[in-house]
Scaffold this motif. Structure first.
Motif, PDB file in Angstrom:
ATOM      1  N   MET A 129       0.828  -1.208   0.000  1.00 43.58           N
ATOM      2  CA  MET A 129       0.000   0.000   0.000  1.00 43.58           C
ATOM      3  C   MET A 129       0.860   1.254   0.000  1.00 43.58           C
ATOM      4  O   MET A 129       0.554   2.237  -0.687  1.00 43.58           O
ATOM      5  CB  MET A 129      -0.934  -0.004   1.209  1.00 43.58           C
ATOM      6  CG  MET A 129      -2.032  -1.053   1.138  1.00 43.58           C
ATOM      7  SD  MET A 129      -3.180  -0.964   2.542  1.00 43.58           S
ATOM      8  CE  MET A 129      -4.004   0.587   2.189  1.00 43.58           C
ATOM      9  N   MET A 130       1.935   1.246   0.763  1.00 48.57           N
ATOM     10  CA  MET A 130       2.834   2.398   0.777  1.00 48.57           C
ATOM     11  C   MET A 130       3.445   2.626  -0.602  1.00 48.57           C
ATOM     12  O   MET A 130       3.590   3.764  -1.066  1.00 48.57           O
ATOM     13  CB  MET A 130       3.944   2.190   1.805  1.00 48.57           C
ATOM     14  CG  MET A 130       3.501   2.272   3.254  1.00 48.57           C
ATOM     15  SD  MET A 130       3.031   3.943   3.745  1.00 48.57           S
ATOM     16  CE  MET A 130       2.813   3.730   5.517  1.00 48.57           C
ATOM     17  N   GLY A 131       3.792   1.533  -1.273  1.00 46.62           N
ATOM     18  CA  GLY A 131       4.387   1.671  -2.595  1.00 46.62           C
ATOM     19  C   GLY A 131       3.427   2.246  -3.615  1.00 46.62           C
ATOM     20  O   GLY A 131       3.792   3.114  -4.430  1.00 46.62           O
ATOM     21  N   VAL A 132       2.183   1.776  -3.592  1.00 43.64           N
ATOM     22  CA  VAL A 132       1.191   2.262  -4.560  1.00 43.64           C
ATOM     23  C   VAL A 132       0.857   3.732  -4.317  1.00 43.64           C
ATOM     24  O   VAL A 132       0.365   4.419  -5.213  1.00 43.64           O
ATOM     25  CB  VAL A 132      -0.072   1.378  -4.508  1.00 43.64           C
ATOM     26  CG1 VAL A 132      -1.154   1.889  -5.448  1.00 43.64           C
ATOM     27  CG2 VAL A 132       0.282  -0.056  -4.895  1.00 43.64           C
ATOM     28  N   GLN A 133       1.187   4.256  -3.131  1.00 40.22           N
ATOM     29  CA  GLN A 133       0.980   5.678  -2.877  1.00 40.22           C
ATOM     30  C   GLN A 133       1.727   6.542  -3.890  1.00 40.22           C
ATOM     31  O   GLN A 133       1.283   7.639  -4.243  1.00 40.22           O
ATOM     32  CB  GLN A 133       1.451   6.038  -1.460  1.00 40.22           C
ATOM     33  CG  GLN A 133       0.643   5.393  -0.342  1.00 40.22           C
ATOM     34  CD  GLN A 133      -0.740   6.000  -0.216  1.00 40.22           C
ATOM     35  OE1 GLN A 133      -1.621   5.735  -1.021  1.00 40.22           O
ATOM     36  NE2 GLN A 133      -0.926   6.820   0.790  1.00 40.22           N
ATOM     37  N   PHE A 192      -7.743  10.584  -0.934  1.00 40.25           N
ATOM     38  CA  PHE A 192      -7.668   9.126  -0.897  1.00 40.25           C
ATOM     39  C   PHE A 192      -6.253   8.695  -0.497  1.00 40.25           C
ATOM     40  O   PHE A 192      -6.073   7.814   0.355  1.00 40.25           O
ATOM     41  CB  PHE A 192      -8.032   8.597  -2.284  1.00 40.25           C
ATOM     42  CG  PHE A 192      -8.179   7.104  -2.372  1.00 40.25           C
ATOM     43  CD1 PHE A 192      -9.142   6.439  -1.635  1.00 40.25           C
ATOM     44  CD2 PHE A 192      -7.363   6.364  -3.222  1.00 40.25           C
ATOM     45  CE1 PHE A 192      -9.289   5.060  -1.734  1.00 40.25           C
ATOM     46  CE2 PHE A 192      -7.507   4.991  -3.331  1.00 40.25           C
ATOM     47  CZ  PHE A 192      -8.462   4.342  -2.588  1.00 40.25           C
ATOM     48  N   HIS A 193      -5.269   9.343  -1.102  1.00 36.72           N
ATOM     49  CA  HIS A 193      -3.863   9.080  -0.789  1.00 36.72           C
ATOM     50  C   HIS A 193      -3.583   9.321   0.697  1.00 36.72           C
ATOM     51  O   HIS A 193      -2.926   8.516   1.361  1.00 36.72           O
ATOM     52  CB  HIS A 193      -2.986   9.991  -1.658  1.00 36.72           C
ATOM     53  CG  HIS A 193      -1.583  10.160  -1.166  1.00 36.72           C
ATOM     54  ND1 HIS A 193      -0.589   9.249  -1.414  1.00 36.72           N
ATOM     55  CD2 HIS A 193      -0.995  11.156  -0.461  1.00 36.72           C
ATOM     56  CE1 HIS A 193       0.548   9.667  -0.877  1.00 36.72           C
ATOM     57  NE2 HIS A 193       0.328  10.823  -0.288  1.00 36.72           N
ATOM     58  N   ARG A 194      -4.113  10.407   1.218  1.00 37.29           N
ATOM     59  CA  ARG A 194      -3.854  10.754   2.616  1.00 37.29           C
ATOM     60  C   ARG A 194      -4.426   9.707   3.561  1.00 37.29           C
ATOM     61  O   ARG A 194      -3.727   9.223   4.465  1.00 37.29           O
ATOM     62  CB  ARG A 194      -4.470  12.119   2.928  1.00 37.29           C
ATOM     63  CG  ARG A 194      -4.295  12.546   4.377  1.00 37.29           C
ATOM     64  CD  ARG A 194      -5.058  13.817   4.687  1.00 37.29           C
ATOM     65  NE  ARG A 194      -4.597  14.947   3.897  1.00 37.29           N
ATOM     66  CZ  ARG A 194      -5.054  16.183   4.046  1.00 37.29           C
ATOM     67  NH1 ARG A 194      -6.018  16.424   4.939  1.00 37.29           N
ATOM     68  NH2 ARG A 194      -4.592  17.175   3.310  1.00 37.29           N
ATOM     69  N   TYR A 195      -5.674   9.320   3.364  1.00 39.61           N
ATOM     70  CA  TYR A 195      -6.313   8.394   4.299  1.00 39.61           C
ATOM     71  C   TYR A 195      -5.823   6.962   4.117  1.00 39.61           C
ATOM     72  O   TYR A 195      -5.737   6.201   5.096  1.00 39.61           O
ATOM     73  CB  TYR A 195      -7.831   8.484   4.158  1.00 39.61           C
ATOM     74  CG  TYR A 195      -8.354   9.817   4.635  1.00 39.61           C
ATOM     75  CD1 TYR A 195      -8.171  10.216   5.966  1.00 39.61           C
ATOM     76  CD2 TYR A 195      -8.985  10.696   3.766  1.00 39.61           C
ATOM     77  CE1 TYR A 195      -8.627  11.433   6.411  1.00 39.61           C
ATOM     78  CE2 TYR A 195      -9.439  11.936   4.214  1.00 39.61           C
ATOM     79  CZ  TYR A 195      -9.258  12.302   5.534  1.00 39.61           C
ATOM     80  OH  TYR A 195      -9.688  13.524   5.970  1.00 39.61           O
ATOM     81  N   GLY A 214      11.781   5.330   3.262  1.00 37.34           N
ATOM     82  CA  GLY A 214      10.971   4.370   4.008  1.00 37.34           C
ATOM     83  C   GLY A 214      10.704   3.111   3.211  1.00 37.34           C
ATOM     84  O   GLY A 214      10.830   1.993   3.734  1.00 37.34           O
ATOM     85  N   VAL A 215      10.343   3.277   1.938  1.00 34.18           N
ATOM     86  CA  VAL A 215      10.054   2.113   1.101  1.00 34.18           C
ATOM     87  C   VAL A 215      11.321   1.301   0.849  1.00 34.18           C
ATOM     88  O   VAL A 215      11.303   0.059   0.905  1.00 34.18           O
ATOM     89  CB  VAL A 215       9.409   2.563  -0.220  1.00 34.18           C
ATOM     90  CG1 VAL A 215       9.372   1.398  -1.222  1.00 34.18           C
ATOM     91  CG2 VAL A 215       7.996   3.065   0.023  1.00 34.18           C
ATOM     92  N   VAL A 271      -2.733   6.468   6.108  1.00 34.85           N
ATOM     93  CA  VAL A 271      -3.014   6.181   7.522  1.00 34.85           C
ATOM     94  C   VAL A 271      -3.371   4.710   7.700  1.00 34.85           C
ATOM     95  O   VAL A 271      -2.927   4.058   8.665  1.00 34.85           O
ATOM     96  CB  VAL A 271      -4.149   7.090   8.036  1.00 34.85           C
ATOM     97  CG1 VAL A 271      -4.539   6.697   9.457  1.00 34.85           C
ATOM     98  CG2 VAL A 271      -3.725   8.553   7.983  1.00 34.85           C
ATOM     99  N   VAL A 272      -4.166   4.154   6.771  1.00 33.14           N
ATOM    100  CA  VAL A 272      -4.521   2.734   6.845  1.00 33.14           C
ATOM    101  C   VAL A 272      -3.272   1.859   6.717  1.00 33.14           C
ATOM    102  O   VAL A 272      -3.073   0.909   7.487  1.00 33.14           O
ATOM    103  CB  VAL A 272      -5.543   2.379   5.750  1.00 33.14           C
ATOM    104  CG1 VAL A 272      -5.782   0.863   5.711  1.00 33.14           C
ATOM    105  CG2 VAL A 272      -6.858   3.107   5.977  1.00 33.14           C
ATOM    106  N   ALA A 273      -2.419   2.185   5.744  1.00 30.48           N
ATOM    107  CA  ALA A 273      -1.186   1.413   5.558  1.00 30.48           C
ATOM    108  C   ALA A 273      -0.290   1.499   6.787  1.00 30.48           C
ATOM    109  O   ALA A 273       0.317   0.505   7.216  1.00 30.48           O
ATOM    110  CB  ALA A 273      -0.439   1.919   4.318  1.00 30.48           C
ATOM    111  N   PHE A 274      -0.214   2.689   7.369  1.00 33.56           N
ATOM    112  CA  PHE A 274       0.603   2.852   8.573  1.00 33.56           C
ATOM    113  C   PHE A 274       0.030   2.033   9.729  1.00 33.56           C
ATOM    114  O   PHE A 274       0.783   1.427  10.504  1.00 33.56           O
ATOM    115  CB  PHE A 274       0.668   4.334   8.941  1.00 33.56           C
ATOM    116  CG  PHE A 274       1.454   4.606  10.203  1.00 33.56           C
ATOM    117  CD1 PHE A 274       2.832   4.439  10.228  1.00 33.56           C
ATOM    118  CD2 PHE A 274       0.808   5.002  11.360  1.00 33.56           C
ATOM    119  CE1 PHE A 274       3.556   4.674  11.384  1.00 33.56           C
ATOM    120  CE2 PHE A 274       1.529   5.243  12.527  1.00 33.56           C
ATOM    121  CZ  PHE A 274       2.903   5.081  12.540  1.00 33.56           C
TER     122      PHE A 274
END
Length: 447
Positions: A59-63, A85-88, A165-166, A91-94
């Motif tokens: 999920m972080m990568g697809v950001q 959508f990217h922002r929220y 991070g990635v 948060v889900v990925a985190f």
């Protein structure tokens, strides 16, 4: 419109396709892990923690793809919606990443080991560094204004931390082995991570290179009411810039397109008057406070157009209702100018909220447009002058009900302004039984 018509079906098919693609980009890396040889003996908690960690990384990568500004992918939704959508989703990925760490700490603390980098394996230290990078990303994004972090500085820090991070997370999973037990799986995840990095390079290198070959020149800077300014730019080499009324663009002034100092501004000019772009900007933030100091002849860089906020996307409407607050009039004046130039005859309403009468941007031009269009203008003032006989307070249900026809659900409504105003207008329209599909809001704050 008949929801089964080809046009309606096409409108549903495009967003459905991109949503399915997004889900596939998240699911495919996880499905690859389940193919062929898999580690055994870890138990449910161990497997759950690992899969959650991989899901968080995917999920972080697809950001990176969500913020790459691919116009075809963002068009069905509007890029402002994509950024939210990217922002929220971040948060889900985190949250999944934190869950990964917590489950391991509770069920297999011996596998986590020490956090001391002097004794911990290198791949574990990289995992902790990745976690710290994502913590910094989330906190600096959600608390940017509270922390007093400037927009330009935040964007640079955000990009660097995201890439690091990635990369740290990928090196962590490669070092730990776990589900990447075959060369094919390792190669797949390495290629996947490289694609994410290439997306960042596309945004920060290739797009600025293209912009550098298409410079603009500031043609005029004029002061408007309400501490606002209109900056007009023209293409230095005469290149075309096709856009629709209501769209916006990222603009860079007094900096290189590589400097990551671009800002999103609504286009206030009309495409019916080609060869020149105008952006009406309120002096609010660290950059916009200096906008009045821009001088004609300076170089500008324009990346756009973006957004689906506009009447051109809803030609079937019986009429249009515009609800604006302050400088939120910028994309709406673009639509009104286009309507006037095109000879629009459908009924139009403009509800325009400001604190004071002397701060109403485009006040005289709006009166002139009312003479060219079937346009009813309702000014709503928070601090009206003595003798004011118009609407006071906020643009709420009562104000809308007093001026709109009973069958307002046949109209399309466009809302732009500060977030509290947008929320109030949307609630008021829902209370008037206006379908959500006929309410279109432009979000100012993308970060």
């Amino acid at each position: 419109m008949d929801p089964t018509s080809p046009t309606a079906a096409g409108r549903w098919a495009r967003p459905a396709f991109w949503i399915a693609l997004y889900l596939a980009l998240i699911a495919l890396p996880l499905l690859v892990l389940l193919l062929g040889d898999r580690p055994g003996g870890g138990g449910f908690a161990w497997d759950f923690a690992l899969i959650v960690g991989y899901a968080a990384l995917a999920m972080m990568g697809v950001q990176f793809a969500l913020t790459a500004r691919f116009k075809r992918a963002t068009a069905p939704f509007g890029i402002d919606v994509i950024y939210y959508f990217h922002r929220y989703l971040a948060v889900v990925a985190f949250a999944l990443l934190v869950l990964h760490v917590v489950v391991l700490l509770v069920t297999r603390p011996e596998a986590v080991g020490s956090v001391d980098p002097r004794v911990a394996p290198g791949y574990m230290s990289l995992g902790w560094l990745a976690l710290l990078a994502f913590v910094a990303i989330v906190l600096s994004s959600l608390l940017r204004k509270t922390l007093g972090l400037g927009y330009d500085a935040w964007r640079r820090v955000h990009t660097v931390l995201a890439v690091l991070g990635v990369l740290f997370a990928l090196l962590h999973v490669l070092g730990s082995g776990s589900y990447l037990v075959t060369p094919a799986k390792r190669a797949f995840w390495i290629a996947l991570a490289l694609s994410w990095v290439l997306l960042a390079i596309h945004v920060r290198l290739f797009r600025p290179l293209w912009l550098r070959r298409h410079p603009w020149r500031v043609a005029e800077v004029r002061e408007e009411r309400g501490r606002s300014w209109t900056v007009a730019v023209e293409p230095a080499h005469g290149h075309r810039f096709d856009y629709q009324p209501g769209q916006f663009a990222w603009v860079t002034l007094r900096a290189s397109p590589f400097a990551m100092r671009e800002h999103p501004f609504s286009i206030s000019s009309s495409p019916t008057r080609p060869g020149r772009l105008e952006f009406t900007i309120k002096a609010l933030g660290d950059f916009t406070a200096t906008i009045g100091g821009i001088r004609p002849g300076e170089t500008a860089w324009v990346d756009g157009p973006y957004g689906t906020f506009g009447t051109d996307h809803h030609p079937e409407a019986r009429g249009y209702v515009f609800i604006a607050g302050g400088v939120g009039i910028a994309p709406i004046i673009s639509m009104l100018r286009a309507c006037a130039d095109r000879g629009e005859t459908r009924p139009l309403w403009l509800f325009y909220g400001n604190r004071r009468w002397d701060r109403v941007v485009f006040r005289e031009e709006l009166d002139a447009l009312a003479g060219r269009l079937d346009l009813r203008i309702v000014h709503v003032l928070g601090d009206p002058p003595d003798g004011w006989e118009g609407e006071r307070g906020y643009i709420d249900r009562a104000v809308l009900e007093r001026h709109l026809p009973a069958r307002g659900e046949e109209l399309h409504h466009f809302v732009c302004g500060p977030q509290p105003m947008i929320q109030l207008a949307e609630r008021s329209l829902r209370a008037l039984d206006v379908p959500a599909s006929r309410v279109h809001s432009e979000i100012f704050d993308l970060a």
